[in-house]
Design a protein around this motif. Structure first.
Motif, PDB file in Angstrom:
ATOM      1  N   GLN A 110       0.827  -1.201   0.000  1.00 35.57           N
ATOM      2  CA  GLN A 110       0.000   0.000   0.000  1.00 35.57           C
ATOM      3  C   GLN A 110       0.862   1.251   0.000  1.00 35.57           C
ATOM      4  OE1 GLN A 110      -2.168   0.691   3.635  1.00 35.57           O
ATOM      5  NE2 GLN A 110      -3.620   2.104   2.691  1.00 35.57           N
ATOM      6  N   PHE A 142      -4.641  -0.441 -10.827  1.00 32.17           N
ATOM      7  CA  PHE A 142      -5.300  -1.642 -10.302  1.00 32.17           C
ATOM      8  C   PHE A 142      -4.693  -2.098  -8.977  1.00 32.17           C
ATOM      9  CE2 PHE A 142      -6.422  -2.710 -14.905  1.00 32.17           C
ATOM     10  CZ  PHE A 142      -7.725  -2.238 -14.758  1.00 32.17           C
ATOM     11  N   HIS A 144      -3.687  -0.248  -6.556  1.00 33.78           N
ATOM     12  CA  HIS A 144      -4.005   0.618  -5.424  1.00 33.78           C
ATOM     13  C   HIS A 144      -5.434   1.150  -5.405  1.00 33.78           C
ATOM     14  CE1 HIS A 144       0.216   0.618  -4.270  1.00 33.78           C
ATOM     15  NE2 HIS A 144       0.529   0.866  -5.513  1.00 33.78           N
ATOM     16  N   ARG A 145      -6.193   0.896  -6.469  1.00 34.13           N
ATOM     17  CA  ARG A 145      -7.563   1.405  -6.494  1.00 34.13           C
ATOM     18  C   ARG A 145      -8.504   0.347  -7.065  1.00 34.13           C
ATOM     19  NH1 ARG A 145      -7.440   7.520  -8.842  1.00 34.13           N
ATOM     20  NH2 ARG A 145      -9.614   7.373  -8.133  1.00 34.13           N
ATOM     21  N   ARG A 146      -9.695   0.260  -6.511  1.00 37.09           N
ATOM     22  CA  ARG A 146     -10.694  -0.686  -7.002  1.00 37.09           C
ATOM     23  C   ARG A 146     -11.565   0.021  -8.036  1.00 37.09           C
ATOM     24  NH1 ARG A 146     -12.850  -3.810  -1.528  1.00 37.09           N
ATOM     25  NH2 ARG A 146     -10.826  -4.734  -0.940  1.00 37.09           N
ATOM     26  N   VAL A 147     -11.166  -0.122  -9.285  1.00 37.94           N
ATOM     27  CA  VAL A 147     -11.886   0.521 -10.382  1.00 37.94           C
ATOM     28  C   VAL A 147     -12.045  -0.479 -11.526  1.00 37.94           C
ATOM     29  CG1 VAL A 147     -11.046   2.833  -9.805  1.00 37.94           C
ATOM     30  CG2 VAL A 147      -9.758   1.408 -11.406  1.00 37.94           C
ATOM     31  N   SER A 148     -12.956  -0.190 -12.423  1.00 37.43           N
ATOM     32  CA  SER A 148     -13.157  -1.029 -13.609  1.00 37.43           C
ATOM     33  C   SER A 148     -12.066  -0.760 -14.635  1.00 37.43           C
ATOM     34  CB  SER A 148     -14.522  -0.730 -14.223  1.00 37.43           C
ATOM     35  OG  SER A 148     -14.558   0.611 -14.713  1.00 37.43           O
ATOM     36  N   CYS A 195      -2.041   7.614  -8.746  1.00 37.75           N
ATOM     37  CA  CYS A 195      -2.756   7.187  -7.536  1.00 37.75           C
ATOM     38  C   CYS A 195      -2.729   8.249  -6.445  1.00 37.75           C
ATOM     39  CB  CYS A 195      -2.175   5.870  -7.024  1.00 37.75           C
ATOM     40  SG  CYS A 195      -2.484   4.481  -8.128  1.00 37.75           S
TER      41      CYS A 195
END
Length: 361
Positions: A110, A142, A144-148, A195
């Protein structure tokens, strides 16, 4: 918190997580070699304020890059962090003792690239030659972030545009070898900032670029820093870059910080002989004749002299004082200023003699 860290933080204001994003306390990073233990970083202490830029300055081999790699726990064997603490005061994740994290700790992942990002000095070594620019930036997203996938694509293209690349959608599908050096460095900056880290480490970010592109990259980093609100640790040997970019500066010599303070104060009135020598060696349009230079050469890390490590090259060194005992500690000499020199006050007052000293030795 150690006395050393408290003293250094006190050069600015009382140490707390609201004011400081990073506090490094007595960091020691050593390398085991056939010639013995090499103290590349030997008791380094400093702190970085939120939203500000700290420049870490010194000659090649002084330990600047090892310090930055230690912060991210990227030191590989035979190198090892042997002492000290690295404390991240994250607004998003709370207080993190980076030195206490395990190698496979999710929190360490992280920190790397998420809370703290790094711009390396050679973009080709930081980019994969077999993956597209877009793949490499979206991979960082991807992690570090929960995105499509569609959102990651949008964020990557948006960041490529923010770093000044023309036709960002086209650049997204290109490979590093299809871009110029300056364009590749912009891609590295985009990867580091996509990020929105709280601390950006820039390790000689313009070394491999020509002068015109250097100015553009430095201006870009400064603009994006204001937009994101992150702090910056700038690693450099160029005092001109320091004057342009930094709020605070720490000068390193042989793995130790020898002077620390606000950039305007330090550049206007350097207190350590090494800092004075660095400033005098800068070319100037008004200077005539030969450039000043620091006499002698940097000793090997396996042959660091007793006392002040700089004393063999110092015009103010006093036998019996500067060449014996442990290296001098960084100590306050003025509001917001710290110097690791036993004769700093005498030098500032203009009463410190040369190597022979006022006592006639």
């Amino acid at each position: 918190m150690s006395e050393a860290l408290s003293a250094t933080c006190h050069l600015h204001s009382p140490p707390n997580r609201e004011d400081f994003v990073l506090a490094v306390d007595g960091l020691r990073t050593h390398f085991a070699t056939d010639d013995g233990d090499v103290p590349a970083v030997d008791g380094v202490t400093f702190s970085i304020r939120r939203g500000r830029t700290l420049a870490l300055v010194g000659e090649s081999g002084c330990g600047k890059s090892v310090t930055s790699l230690s912060i991210l726990r990227l030191i590989q064997p035979p190198g090892k962090i042997t002492g000290g603490r690295i404390l991240l005061h994250s607004a998003r994740a709370g207080d993190i003792d980076i030195t206490a994290l395990g190698e496979n700790s999710p929190q360490l992942y992280q920190v790397r690239g998420g809370l703290i990002s790094m711009i390396f000095q050679e973009p080709m070594s930081a980019l994969s030659p077999v993956h597209t620019i877009g793949d490499q930036i979206t991979e960082a997203i991807f992690l570090h972030r929960r995105v499509s996938s569609a959102e990651a694509h949008r964020l990557a293209v948006e960041m490529l545009g923010k770093v000044g690349l023309s036709a960002p959608e086209e650049r997204f599908g290109q490979y590093p070898h299809e871009l110029s050096g300056g364009m590749r460095q912009r891609v590295v900056i985009a990867m580091a900032l996509v990020c929105r880290p709280e601390l950006l480490i820039a390790d000689e970010p313009t070394t491999a670029l020509d002068v015109t592109i250097q100015a553009q990259i430095l201006g870009l980093i400064k603009t994006l820093q204001r937009e994101i609100g992150c702090s910056v640790l700038l690693i450099t040997h160029d005092l001109g870059v320091v004057a342009q970019m930094a709020d605070d500066v720490a000068v390193m010599y042989l793995g130790r910080i020898v002077e620390h303070g606000a950039v305007r104060d330090l550049l206007k009135d350097p207190r350590h002989p090494y800092t004075q020598g660095l400033l005098k060696s800068i070319p100037s349009l008004n200077s005539g004749g030969r450039l000043a230079s620091i006499p002698g050469s940097v000793p090997l890390l396996t042959e660091i002299p007793a006392g002040c490590p700089f004393h063999p090259r110092c015009a103010h060194a006093k036998p019996g004082l500067c060449d014996t005992g442990a290296p001098p500690m960084l100590r306050p000499v003025a509001p917001g200023r710290g110097v690791a020199c036993l004769r700093a006050e005498e030098i500032a007052a203009g009463v410190a003699g040369g190597v022979a000293g006022a006592d006639g030795k």
